[in-house]
Design an enzyme around this catalytic site. Structure first.
Site, PDB file in Angstrom:
ATOM      1  N   GLU A 231       4.820  -5.729   2.000  1.00  0.00           N
ATOM      2  CA  GLU A 231       4.428  -6.366   0.735  1.00  0.00           C
ATOM      3  C   GLU A 231       4.149  -5.323  -0.341  1.00  0.00           C
ATOM      4  OE1 GLU A 231       1.866 -10.022   2.751  1.00  0.00           O
ATOM      5  OE2 GLU A 231       0.879  -8.135   2.286  1.00  0.00           O
ATOM      6  N   PRO A 232       5.149  -4.584  -0.771  1.00  0.00           N
ATOM      7  CA  PRO A 232       4.919  -3.530  -1.749  1.00  0.00           C
ATOM      8  C   PRO A 232       4.707  -4.103  -3.159  1.00  0.00           C
ATOM      9  CG  PRO A 232       7.253  -3.717  -1.271  1.00  0.00           C
ATOM     10  CD  PRO A 232       6.553  -4.700  -0.379  1.00  0.00           C
ATOM     11  N   GLY A 233       3.672  -3.639  -3.836  1.00  0.00           N
ATOM     12  CA  GLY A 233       3.454  -4.033  -5.227  1.00  0.00           C
ATOM     13  C   GLY A 233       3.566  -2.803  -6.105  1.00  0.00           C
ATOM     14  N   ARG A 234       2.534  -1.978  -6.000  1.00  0.00           N
ATOM     15  CA  ARG A 234       2.443  -0.734  -6.759  1.00  0.00           C
ATOM     16  C   ARG A 234       3.728   0.096  -6.707  1.00  0.00           C
ATOM     17  NH1 ARG A 234      -2.315   1.632  -8.145  1.00  0.00           N
ATOM     18  NH2 ARG A 234      -3.620   0.418  -6.747  1.00  0.00           N
TER      19      ARG A 234
ATOM     20  N   CYS B  31     -16.004  -1.943 -27.878  1.00  0.00           N
ATOM     21  CA  CYS B  31     -17.394  -1.654 -28.214  1.00  0.00           C
ATOM     22  C   CYS B  31     -18.185  -1.568 -26.918  1.00  0.00           C
ATOM     23  CB  CYS B  31     -17.944  -2.737 -29.124  1.00  0.00           C
ATOM     24  SG  CYS B  31     -19.559  -2.288 -29.737  1.00  0.00           S
TER      25      CYS B  31
ATOM     26  N   TYR C 285      -1.057  -3.358 -11.878  1.00  0.00           N
ATOM     27  CA  TYR C 285      -2.468  -3.701 -12.058  1.00  0.00           C
ATOM     28  C   TYR C 285      -2.951  -3.346 -13.467  1.00  0.00           C
ATOM     29  CZ  TYR C 285      -1.839  -4.029  -7.076  1.00  0.00           C
ATOM     30  OH  TYR C 285      -1.343  -4.362  -5.839  1.00  0.00           O
TER      31      TYR C 285
ATOM     32  N   GLY D  38       0.765  -1.228   0.000  1.00  0.00           N
ATOM     33  CA  GLY D  38       0.000   0.000   0.000  1.00  0.00           C
ATOM     34  C   GLY D  38       0.799   1.283   0.000  1.00  0.00           C
TER      35      GLY D  38
HETATM   36  C1  LIG Z   1      -2.626  -6.075  -3.092  1.00  0.00           C
HETATM   37  C2  LIG Z   1      -1.893  -6.445  -1.868  1.00  0.00           C
HETATM   38  C3  LIG Z   1      -0.625  -5.926  -1.636  1.00  0.00           C
HETATM   39  C4  LIG Z   1       0.030  -4.926  -2.543  1.00  0.00           C
HETATM   40  O1  LIG Z   1      -0.524  -3.664  -2.449  1.00  0.00           O
HETATM   41  P1  LIG Z   1       0.190  -2.438  -3.210  1.00  0.00           P
HETATM   42  O2  LIG Z   1      -0.742  -1.324  -3.026  1.00  0.00           O
HETATM   43  O3  LIG Z   1       0.321  -2.834  -4.630  1.00  0.00           O
HETATM   44  O4  LIG Z   1       1.489  -2.215  -2.559  1.00  0.00           O
HETATM   45  C5  LIG Z   1       0.050  -6.360  -0.519  1.00  0.00           C
HETATM   46  N1  LIG Z   1      -0.494  -7.234   0.341  1.00  0.00           N
HETATM   47  C6  LIG Z   1      -1.718  -7.758   0.147  1.00  0.00           C
HETATM   48  C7  LIG Z   1      -2.245  -8.726   1.115  1.00  0.00           C
HETATM   49  C8  LIG Z   1      -2.463  -7.373  -0.956  1.00  0.00           C
HETATM   50  O5  LIG Z   1      -3.680  -7.864  -1.128  1.00  0.00           O
END
Ligand SMILES: *Cc1c(COP(=O)(O)O)cnc(C)c1O
Length: 472
Positions: free
Chosen positions: A318-321, A390, A429, A257
């Site tokens: 747990e960084p994704g974004r 469409c 995403y 997050g």
């Molecule tokens: C989606 C998710 C993340 C990643 O969130 P980001 O906003 O992309 O950093 C981490 N942990 C869990 C459990 C998630 O569902």
């Protein structure tokens, strides 16, 4: 003719990565138009150096707090194998949310002790795979699921490592669909059940090793407070658990997050609702998140004389974004143009629809749009911009008129078909959620390397790919 004026360093540029040269957009020195010529349009483009530097920034934050910190890349943000390989080579760990993501993580070479597994609805087969591989943590989402993991451990004949995921009722200023720590959210174990859940999990130590506690407050969380609050809640549960049972947890997982600033170029920001603007333009350093979290824990540890417990805890994020969003962009070509005399609008019809950027549709997510063909020209002309699907909802504005996206996009004057546009900050995403709607072959993706070489990291679909799994 203001649009002829050269703007050499527009606000959206990122020195050394996203720049302009001879009026073209460049990615680590590679001309976006060359990429489109070679790999066709639409095209996902990723920057390996940018992924690396985003990860470096996280690691620096980890070093600053001077404690064991592990980063587990949330692979759902983008699980292209080459992206995963780059993440792995950067030396961090990984978070998966399905058997498929677990498979991909193992296939690309992550070791089992580097993997954590989240999810609300894991199947027995997925649990068997995770237990069998011996991963670092299966994050259990309910009391019921504890038993499921025990059964998997029995079946597989291996002890499972688990953490419990909590829902502490912590709000953030992000979209409701991206908030995950509210009691209205589907995720996690309610705080009133936490202690019972831990007691239940500790019943069969030969089957389960209870190693941690987890809260993910949500995605694109613009403020530090929810993180600190979540950490404090987990810390207090850890202390209580130790006091009541003698069991000491080894890790606290603060989830993902960490936000990305989607509004480095603020030229359209005043057209967004204030709340969206604050969220999308967030500038929160990972070091602030970690130090705020630790500060509250230290205070509470001192009060409870539990410093020895805190000293033993590993912190997981747990960084994704924050790793992949601004390391990727979508190049799209204007394929059609029309003017509506009644509204005096000029419409640009591109080849990138919401099947490539689902968030633009379901969360009305703002991706800054620039001309890659005329990257130094002033954007002083308003256009209605839409994709090729469409579906009336396949537009770059808010069709519901709730104002969550700007009604018009600013681009240089006199855009013509053939002009290449770029949707910036769209590495997270996006590719991970693309789909074939409308019989559209999925695009190629490329990775630009440090040395300016370009690797194809996903082949463009052929028409044959559209029918490979159909049986008729
Ligand atoms: C989606 C998710 C993340 C990643 O969130 P980001 O906003 O992309 O950093 C981490 N942990 C869990 C459990 C998630 O569902």
């Amino acid at each position: 003719m203001t649009s002829q004026l050269a703007v050499r360093h527009p606000a959206w540029t990122i020195p050394g990565y996203l720049e302009t040269r001879e009026n073209h957009l460049t990615i680590n020195g590679v001309d976006a138009l060359t990429l489109v010529r070679e790999y066709d349009s639409p095209l996902y483009v990723f920057s390996e150096p940018r992924i690396r530097s985003n990860i470096e920034r996280l690691k620096r934050a980890g070093r600053l707090v001077n404690r064991p910190v592990r980063f587990c890349y949330a692979s759902k943000a983008n699980s292209n194998m080459r992206v995963l390989k780059t993440v792995r080579a950067s030396g961090i760990d990984i978070e998966v949310n399905s058997g498929g993501e677990l498979f991909k993580a193992l296939r690309v070479g992550f070791r089992p002790h580097q993997i954590i597994f989240n999810g609300t609805s894991k199947t027995d087969a997925e649990l068997d795979e995770a237990v069998g591989a011996g991963i670092y943590s299966i994050n259990v989402d309910s009391i019921y699921e504890i038993e499921l993991v025990e059964k998997a451990a029995q079946r597989v004949g291996k002890r499972a490592n688990i953490a419990l995921r909590l829902t502490p009722e912590i709000g953030t200023r992000s979209h409701l669909g991206l908030q995950t720590a509210l009691l209205t959210s589907k995720f996690g174990i309610s705080y009133s059940d936490v202690l019972d859940a831990f007691r239940r999990a500790l019943l069969h130590p030969e089957l389960l090793h209870v190693s941690g506690i987890h809260i993910h407050v949500g995605s694109q969380t613009p403020d530090v407070e929810p993180f600190a609050e979540a950490f404090k809640a987990m810390w207090e549960h850890l202390v209580t658990l130790h006091r009541e049972t003698g069991h000491a947890l080894e890790h606290i997982n603060l989830g993902g997050g960490i936000p990305v600033n989607y509004l480095r170029d603020k030229s359209m920001a005043d057209q967004l609702p204030e709340h969206e603007r604050d969220m999308l333009g967030a500038e929160l350093e990972p070091s602030e998140v970690l130090s705020a979290a630790l500060n509250v824990a230290r205070e509470s540890a001192r009060a409870a004389s539990a410093e020895h417990l805190l000293d033993r805890v590993t912190i997981l994020l747990e960084p994704g974004r924050s790793i992949i969003a601004d390391a990727g962009l979508v190049l799209t070509t204007v394929r059609n143009i029309k003017r509506r005399p009644e509204t005096n609008d000029v419409w640009l019809l591109t080849d990138a629809g919401y099947n490539l950027l689902l968030s633009m549709n379901n969360y009305k997510w703002y991706y800054h749009l620039v001309s890659a063909s005329r990257a130094e020209a002033t954007s002083d002309t308003d256009y209605k911009v839409a994709g090729p699907l469409c579906d009336s909802g396949d537009v770059y504005f808010d069709i519901e008129r709730e104002g969550r996206l700007p009604d018009y996009r600013s681009l240089p004057a006199a855009v013509q078909p053939g002009e290449v546009l770029a949707l910036l900050n769209s590495g997270a995403y996006s590719l991970a959620q693309m789909f074939h709607y409308n019989g559209r072959p999925l695009p190629a993706a490329v990775m630009v390397r440090e040395d300016g070489k370009v690797d194809l990291i996903r082949r463009r679909d052929t028409y044959e790919d559209l029918v490979t799994n159909d049986v008729w």
